[in-house]
Design a protein around this motif. Structure first.
Motif, PDB file in Angstrom:
ATOM      1  N   PHE A  96       0.819  -1.207   0.000  1.00  0.00           N
ATOM      2  CA  PHE A  96       0.000   0.000   0.000  1.00  0.00           C
ATOM      3  C   PHE A  96       0.857   1.264   0.000  1.00  0.00           C
ATOM      4  N   VAL A  97       1.997   1.206   0.671  1.00  0.00           N
ATOM      5  CA  VAL A  97       2.911   2.357   0.638  1.00  0.00           C
ATOM      6  C   VAL A  97       3.369   2.607  -0.793  1.00  0.00           C
ATOM      7  N   ASP A  98       3.781   1.542  -1.477  1.00  0.00           N
ATOM      8  CA  ASP A  98       4.216   1.682  -2.869  1.00  0.00           C
ATOM      9  C   ASP A  98       3.085   2.215  -3.742  1.00  0.00           C
ATOM     10  N   PHE A  99       1.881   1.716  -3.480  1.00  0.00           N
ATOM     11  CA  PHE A  99       0.729   2.118  -4.285  1.00  0.00           C
ATOM     12  C   PHE A  99       0.430   3.600  -4.118  1.00  0.00           C
ATOM     13  N   ILE A 100       0.482   4.099  -2.876  1.00  0.00           N
ATOM     14  CA  ILE A 100       0.227   5.516  -2.638  1.00  0.00           C
ATOM     15  C   ILE A 100       1.318   6.367  -3.270  1.00  0.00           C
ATOM     16  N   GLU A 101       2.567   5.915  -3.199  1.00  0.00           N
ATOM     17  CA  GLU A 101       3.653   6.661  -3.838  1.00  0.00           C
ATOM     18  C   GLU A 101       3.422   6.761  -5.349  1.00  0.00           C
ATOM     19  N   LEU A 102       2.990   5.647  -5.958  1.00  0.00           N
ATOM     20  CA  LEU A 102       2.712   5.665  -7.389  1.00  0.00           C
ATOM     21  C   LEU A 102       1.566   6.612  -7.704  1.00  0.00           C
ATOM     22  N   ARG A 103       0.507   6.556  -6.912  1.00  0.00           N
ATOM     23  CA  ARG A 103      -0.617   7.469  -7.114  1.00  0.00           C
ATOM     24  C   ARG A 103      -0.174   8.925  -7.011  1.00  0.00           C
ATOM     25  N   THR A 104       0.665   9.213  -6.035  1.00  0.00           N
ATOM     26  CA  THR A 104       1.111  10.594  -5.832  1.00  0.00           C
ATOM     27  C   THR A 104       1.894  11.095  -7.036  1.00  0.00           C
ATOM     28  N   ILE A 105       2.800  10.269  -7.542  1.00  0.00           N
ATOM     29  CA  ILE A 105       3.569  10.650  -8.730  1.00  0.00           C
ATOM     30  C   ILE A 105       2.635  10.908  -9.909  1.00  0.00           C
ATOM     31  N   LEU A 106       1.710  10.005 -10.129  1.00  0.00           N
ATOM     32  CA  LEU A 106       0.838  10.064 -11.300  1.00  0.00           C
ATOM     33  C   LEU A 106      -0.233  11.152 -11.176  1.00  0.00           C
ATOM     34  N   GLU A 107      -0.946  11.163 -10.045  1.00  0.00           N
ATOM     35  CA  GLU A 107      -2.107  12.041  -9.922  1.00  0.00           C
ATOM     36  C   GLU A 107      -1.742  13.489  -9.615  1.00  0.00           C
ATOM     37  N   SER A 108      -0.647  13.716  -8.922  1.00  0.00           N
ATOM     38  CA  SER A 108      -0.245  15.098  -8.664  1.00  0.00           C
ATOM     39  C   SER A 108       0.128  15.788  -9.967  1.00  0.00           C
ATOM     40  N   GLN A 109       0.844  15.075 -10.824  1.00  0.00           N
ATOM     41  CA  GLN A 109       1.183  15.655 -12.127  1.00  0.00           C
ATOM     42  C   GLN A 109      -0.055  15.800 -12.993  1.00  0.00           C
ATOM     43  N   ALA A 110      -0.968  14.832 -12.915  1.00  0.00           N
ATOM     44  CA  ALA A 110      -2.209  14.921 -13.681  1.00  0.00           C
ATOM     45  C   ALA A 110      -3.020  16.137 -13.265  1.00  0.00           C
ATOM     46  N   ALA A 111      -3.071  16.405 -11.957  1.00  0.00           N
ATOM     47  CA  ALA A 111      -3.806  17.581 -11.469  1.00  0.00           C
ATOM     48  C   ALA A 111      -3.177  18.863 -11.991  1.00  0.00           C
ATOM     49  N   SER A 112      -1.854  18.906 -12.031  1.00  0.00           N
ATOM     50  CA  SER A 112      -1.155  20.075 -12.552  1.00  0.00           C
ATOM     51  C   SER A 112      -1.491  20.303 -14.026  1.00  0.00           C
ATOM     52  N   LEU A 113      -1.454  19.220 -14.797  1.00  0.00           N
ATOM     53  CA  LEU A 113      -1.777  19.336 -16.225  1.00  0.00           C
ATOM     54  C   LEU A 113      -3.246  19.686 -16.440  1.00  0.00           C
ATOM     55  N   ALA A 114      -4.115  19.126 -15.598  1.00  0.00           N
ATOM     56  CA  ALA A 114      -5.549  19.423 -15.728  1.00  0.00           C
ATOM     57  C   ALA A 114      -5.812  20.908 -15.494  1.00  0.00           C
ATOM     58  N   ALA A 115      -5.063  21.520 -14.572  1.00  0.00           N
ATOM     59  CA  ALA A 115      -5.237  22.958 -14.323  1.00  0.00           C
ATOM     60  C   ALA A 115      -4.893  23.779 -15.562  1.00  0.00           C
ATOM     61  N   GLU A 116      -3.989  23.269 -16.370  1.00  0.00           N
ATOM     62  CA  GLU A 116      -3.577  23.981 -17.580  1.00  0.00           C
ATOM     63  C   GLU A 116      -4.461  23.660 -18.779  1.00  0.00           C
ATOM     64  N   ARG A 117      -5.084  22.470 -18.780  1.00  0.00           N
ATOM     65  CA  ARG A 117      -5.705  21.977 -20.010  1.00  0.00           C
ATOM     66  C   ARG A 117      -7.200  21.667 -19.912  1.00  0.00           C
ATOM     67  N   ALA A 118      -7.772  21.621 -18.713  1.00  0.00           N
ATOM     68  CA  ALA A 118      -9.163  21.175 -18.569  1.00  0.00           C
ATOM     69  C   ALA A 118     -10.122  22.047 -19.372  1.00  0.00           C
ATOM     70  N   GLU A 119     -11.020  21.406 -20.090  1.00  0.00           N
ATOM     71  CA  GLU A 119     -12.057  22.103 -20.844  1.00  0.00           C
ATOM     72  C   GLU A 119     -13.275  22.312 -19.937  1.00  0.00           C
ATOM     73  N   PRO A 120     -14.151  23.253 -20.291  1.00  0.00           N
ATOM     74  CA  PRO A 120     -15.332  23.515 -19.460  1.00  0.00           C
ATOM     75  C   PRO A 120     -16.152  22.270 -19.166  1.00  0.00           C
ATOM     76  N   SER A 121     -16.316  21.395 -20.152  1.00  0.00           N
ATOM     77  CA  SER A 121     -17.114  20.182 -19.928  1.00  0.00           C
ATOM     78  C   SER A 121     -16.437  19.255 -18.927  1.00  0.00           C
ATOM     79  N   GLN A 122     -15.111  19.256 -18.923  1.00  0.00           N
ATOM     80  CA  GLN A 122     -14.382  18.412 -17.976  1.00  0.00           C
ATOM     81  C   GLN A 122     -14.463  18.975 -16.557  1.00  0.00           C
ATOM     82  N   LEU A 123     -14.442  20.299 -16.458  1.00  0.00           N
ATOM     83  CA  LEU A 123     -14.654  20.922 -15.144  1.00  0.00           C
ATOM     84  C   LEU A 123     -16.056  20.600 -14.632  1.00  0.00           C
ATOM     85  N   ASP A 124     -17.024  20.570 -15.538  1.00  0.00           N
ATOM     86  CA  ASP A 124     -18.387  20.208 -15.146  1.00  0.00           C
ATOM     87  C   ASP A 124     -18.449  18.789 -14.592  1.00  0.00           C
ATOM     88  N   GLU A 125     -17.693  17.870 -15.189  1.00  0.00           N
ATOM     89  CA  GLU A 125     -17.664  16.485 -14.707  1.00  0.00           C
ATOM     90  C   GLU A 125     -17.098  16.419 -13.290  1.00  0.00           C
TER      91      GLU A 125
END
Length: 249
Positions: A96-125
């Motif tokens: 579970f420690v490894d899994f959370i570390e993987l999630r943090t690497i993947l999802e933190s960067q995804a959140a950063s990219l989403a802030a730059e790229r999210a479309e209005p419909s995706q924000l609605d979701e």
């Protein structure tokens, strides 16, 4: 492993023995005949069970030698079969420690990219998933489903299909780990869900504002809190490997 067929029950027991170390790497498994006797089943059941075990990378058959157990580096840790067994036998700590570390690497960067790229419909979701979480505070299954929808919406809004594909691989683990993180008999669970909503809303607000750094930081902080809850040890750090290395020295 949701099915309860006889071959899958046998496979689950063999996987359990490997996960717990009762069957060690490079060890030869008993012969088909011996396994039939151990489990009280037919050869066809053993053969189907062994297809499952080898399919998750735990064993390999060698002509003239028999079937050997493989090192953990060969296991498909993304498989629900192994994850379910880990949960059942309580062999989840470092995993579970490894899994959370993987999630943090993947999802933190995804959140950063989403802030730059999210479309209005995706924000609605994302907004709709947040509302669904708020409505489902007293319904664990619906809350978990809405929670997963929110994280999936962020990953998709990142606009990187390789991240999406990687996150798809994590879906069985996400659901099992997420459901494990909520315990109906624990008094603090309703508060956990309320905190969860607030933390998700904080991530969303940064994404909505186009604040890539803030979104990344908010997601990282959220997953640190998730780690403390889902590892079921409030005192455990989300970066225990450094402590482990220090102890080994």
């Amino acid at each position: 492993m949701t099915s309860n067929s006889l071959p899958q029950r046998v496979a689950r027991q063999i996987i359990s023995r490997i996960v717990l170390g009762d069957l060690k790497p490079n060890q030869l498994l008993p012969t088909e005949e011996e396994l039939c006797e151990q489990f009280g089943v037919s050869r066809s059941v053993i053969r189907e069970a062994m297809r499952t075990v080898s399919g998750v990378g735990m064993t390999r058959s060698h002509q003239g030698r028999g079937t050997i157990v493989l090192d953990a580096r060969s296991w498909n840790e993304f498989s629900p079969e192994i994850l379910q067994v880990r949960v059942e036998v309580g062999a989840t700590g470092e995993f579970f420690v490894d899994f959370i570390e993987l999630r943090t690497i993947l999802e933190s960067q995804a959140a950063s990219l989403a802030a730059e790229r999210a479309e209005p419909s995706q924000l609605d979701e994302m907004r709709a998933s947040l509302r669904a979480m708020e409505v489902a505070l007293d319904d664990r299954d619906s809350f978990v489903a809405a929670d997963l929808d929110f994280h999936n919406a962020i990953v998709f809004a990142a606009g990187n299909m390789m991240i999406v594909r990687l996150f798809d691989l994590l879906q069985p683990m996400l659901r099992i780990v997420r459901e494990r993180g909520y315990h109906p008999d624990i008094d603090g669970e309703p508060r956990d869900r309320q905190v969860d909503v607030l933390e998700h809303r904080k991530v969303f607000e940064h994404i909505e504002e186009g604040d890539a750094h803030g979104a990344k930081q908010a997601m990282t902080e959220h997953l640190r809190w998730v780690a403390r809850r889902e590892i079921a040890d409030p005192q455990r750090s989300v970066t225990p490997r450094a402590d482990k290395t220090a102890r080994e020295r």
